[in-house]
Design an enzyme around this catalytic site. Structure first.
Site, PDB file in Angstrom:
ATOM      1  N   ALA A 346       0.840  -1.198   0.000  1.00 24.16           N
ATOM      2  CA  ALA A 346       0.000   0.000   0.000  1.00 24.16           C
ATOM      3  C   ALA A 346       0.875   1.248   0.000  1.00 24.16           C
ATOM      4  CB  ALA A 346      -0.920  -0.006   1.213  1.00 24.16           C
ATOM      5  N   GLY A 348       2.491   4.715   1.054  1.00 28.44           N
ATOM      6  CA  GLY A 348       2.784   5.240   2.386  1.00 28.44           C
ATOM      7  C   GLY A 348       4.040   4.626   2.953  1.00 28.44           C
ATOM      8  N   GLY A 351       5.225   0.179   7.618  1.00 30.68           N
ATOM      9  CA  GLY A 351       4.831   0.053   9.009  1.00 30.68           C
ATOM     10  C   GLY A 351       5.729  -0.892   9.777  1.00 30.68           C
ATOM     11  N   LEU A 352       5.998  -0.583  11.038  1.00 28.73           N
ATOM     12  CA  LEU A 352       6.830  -1.444  11.869  1.00 28.73           C
ATOM     13  C   LEU A 352       6.041  -2.600  12.462  1.00 28.73           C
ATOM     14  CD1 LEU A 352       8.919   1.246  13.802  1.00 28.73           C
ATOM     15  CD2 LEU A 352       9.586  -0.083  11.789  1.00 28.73           C
ATOM     16  N   LYS A 367      -4.237  -5.663   6.061  1.00 25.63           N
ATOM     17  CA  LYS A 367      -3.203  -5.487   7.075  1.00 25.63           C
ATOM     18  C   LYS A 367      -2.904  -6.820   7.744  1.00 25.63           C
ATOM     19  CE  LYS A 367      -4.073  -0.645   8.346  1.00 25.63           C
ATOM     20  NZ  LYS A 367      -4.332   0.269   9.479  1.00 25.63           N
ATOM     21  N   ASP A 402     -13.408   1.386  10.620  1.00 25.31           N
ATOM     22  CA  ASP A 402     -13.916   0.066  10.983  1.00 25.31           C
ATOM     23  C   ASP A 402     -13.072  -0.998  10.287  1.00 25.31           C
ATOM     24  OD1 ASP A 402     -15.482  -1.915  12.014  1.00 25.31           O
ATOM     25  OD2 ASP A 402     -17.162  -1.630  10.646  1.00 25.31           O
TER      26      ASP A 402
END
Length: 599
Positions: A346, A348, A351-352, A367, A402
């Site tokens: 995605a 961006g 992410g960690l 995710k 959500d």
């Protein structure tokens, strides 16, 4: 929705009139085998009816909560109803294990049970809900990975709107006099359990709002009537009447927001146009409590008012979250069959805690929790899942997306870009693995895809960038009022919707405001302390220093100045401590999806 049958809401033990339990080898004849399967199917039907009766019983408390202004009990009802589906599936599988014993996972039996189940529910309204419940039961019993068409109803084939042909969920009011008189009539017809505060004045104010809106849309348009859903939508401290205004050969969506004060019920706002209704029924708001006989017909009508909103999201916001998940999965599977693009990382920053990926042609993001989370995050997998569960049950107030939790999904491996697949297998191997030509996800979350706020600001013109940054500040404020502290305020953890609203979506450091200790930064005792890259004072696990927030926001110039002017108090410990005091005192701090009429 299915008619409640008190006789069906019984203990889920031996099916009524069942013969003594027997193993598969003891079922002597085809007739006995068929009868056995019919009784098992009936047990699952009764289980669903029992679940549905309890769901509607909780929902029917909403008018009394609204009339009594018992908002705390309303919040408790919301959590109880959210937990009910999984609780009912667990109860049903346990009852089936007691009833069927060694037969409970005999596949051939469930093939027959499925066939008889389909016959038993044929012709019932919202029968797709029954099928989804049946599939939930068999998936839990068999631990199904992907889909098993022999013992479950395949989500790709379940279209809950396909059988909608009639319009019995609305009531129409033809205009025969003034517009205020028309609106007063529909208000009078709604049983809300509390006295009105000057209903004539409410009707006049609402009529004026409608006329002003229509005038702004391009001149005079004669209003012919109003079609309203014949049910009241309750959401936290407000009730809503939803429908459309027929005018000039077309129609305009409308929602009347009702507030109950000590002086009585009044129309707090008249919401008009698709965008306003879409925000009200949005992906970041808590679910409505509305008692509906025919849910799919109501969803079909709402889809006409909000054609860009996926049906699955409407099912979800009406409280039918499992059906919403089924509809989202159905849409995804059908889209995979008609598209060719690959799953990719995605947009961006990396992410960690989560690996985030998307299918560019489909408007969601996936995710997966990393197997090894860097120590700098100081969070464990179970904690992350607990935070997502907390958000699912919490008042999202339009600022928490959500996230739907899925387990044991199967996707074709050839639809994954090589860098993404390598990342998933290397960094999330505890929940992602290969099975032949497929990728199996033991666990993942699916959310609507938003534009990360930091990326949005790179291309936004300055006036729009400032407006969005101000809404970012308002999002932090709204979250605080609902007892949520994001933990990590970096812009990359927030997204922008198509309506330009800022929503928080990174939950790994989220916590309750009331669990934090908001402190002032101590005064440095010497120049060395002042220049130190590390704090020279003790910092506890729950300590938060609002004065330091501005250091991490990445704003400069006019954007920073505008943000500080509007939201300076967010950088003051006093704001957070006062909010804590109000929350601890039990005060209900409202976050509304509209500007009140008196504002």
């Amino acid at each position: 929705m299915l008619v409640e049958e008190p006789q069906a809401a019984v203990a889920l033990g031996e099916p009524s009139g069942a013969e003594p339990r027997r193993s598969g080898g003891e079922i002597a004849t085809a007739f006995e085998s068929a009868l056995y399967a019919v009784r098992c199917a009936q047990q699952v039907v009764e289980a669903f009816l029992h679940y549905n009766a309890r769901f509607r019983a909780i929902t029917r408390r909403a008018p009394d909560r609204f009339a009594a202004r018992d908002w705390r009990a309303s919040q408790q009802d919301a959590v109880e109803r959210i937990d009910l589906y999984d609780k009912s599936v667990r109860e049903t599988t346990k009852a089936l294990e007691l009833t069927l014993q060694q037969d409970v996972r005999r596949r051939q039996l469930w093939i027959e049970v499925k066939r008889h189940f389909a016959n038993l529910i044929d012709g019932l309204p919202d029968s797709e809900f029954c099928k989804t419940f049946f599939s939930s039961v068999t998936r839990q019993l068999f631990g199904t990975i992907g889909a098993a068409s022999d013992i479950e109803f395949i989500a790709a084939d379940l279209d809950p709107l396909a059988s909608v042909h009639d319009r019995t969920v609305t009531r129409s009011y033809a205009r025969s006099g003034t517009l205020p008189a028309l609106i007063q009539q529909l208000l009078t017809d709604r049983a809300i359990g509390a006295p009105w505060r000057d209903i004539e004045r409410c009707a006049r104010a609402s009529a004026l709002a409608v006329e002003r809106y229509l005038s702004a849309q391009g001149g005079r348009r004669d209003i012919e009537g109003i079609e309203i859903i014949d049910a009241v939508f309750y959401q936290h401290t407000r009730a809503y009447l939803v429908g459309r205004i027929a005018c000039g050969g077309g129609s305009v969506p409308v929602a009347l927001a009702l507030r109950n004060s000590e002086a009585g019920v009044m129309v707090d706002a008249t919401m008009l146009d698709e965008d306003q209704l879409s925000i009200l029924f949005g992906i970041a708001r808590s679910y409505f409590h509305v008692d509906l006989e025919r849910v799919a017909e109501t969803v079909a009508f709402l889809k006409e008012l909000m054609p860009r909103k996926p049906a699955g999201e409407i099912f979800t916001v009406l409280g039918r979250a499992k059906q919403g998940k089924t509809e989202r999965y159905r849409s995804l599977m059908r889209h995979l069959m008609s598209s060719q693009d690959e799953f990719v990382h995605a947009p961006g920053e990396r992410g960690l805690v989560m690996i985030c990926f998307t299918l560019p042609s489909f408007d969601v993001v996936f995710k997966v929790i990393r197997e090894h989370i860097p120590a700098v995050k100081e969070v464990w997998r179970k904690e992350v899942m607990a935070k997502y569960s907390f958000v699912f049950r919490h008042d999202r107030a339009g600022r928490l997306i959500d996230a739907q939790e899925f387990r044991r999904l199967r996707f074709p491996v050839d639809r994954f870009a090589a860098p993404l697949l390598q990342d998933l297998l290397a960094e999330a191997g505890d929940s992602v693995h290969l099975d032949g030509e497929d990728v199996i996800f033991d666990h993942l979350y699916i959310e609507r895809r938003l534009i990360p706020l930091n990326l949005y600001l790179r291309s936004a013109q300055d006036p729009e960038a400032v407006r969005t940054l101000l809404d970012y500040g308002q999002a932090i404020r709204d979250l605080a009022l609902t007892n949520v502290f994001p933990g990590d305020l970096l812009l990359k953890n927030f997204g922008v919707t198509r309506h330009g609203r800022v929503i928080f979506y990174d939950y790994d450091e989220l916590c309750r405001v009331t669990d934090c200790s908001f402190r002032d930064v101590p005064t440095a005792s010497c120049d060395e302390d002042e220049m130190s890259a590390e704090p020279w004072f003790y910092v506890g696990d729950k300590d938060v220093f609002p004065e330091t927030f501005a250091n991490f926001l990445g704003m400069a110039g006019a954007q920073r100045a505008a943000f500080l002017q509007a939201h300076q108090d967010l950088f003051e410990p006093g704001f957070w401590r006062r909010t804590q005091q109000r929350l601890n005192a039990g005060e209900i701090l409202e976050v509304l999806p509209y500007a009140p009429a008196d504002a």
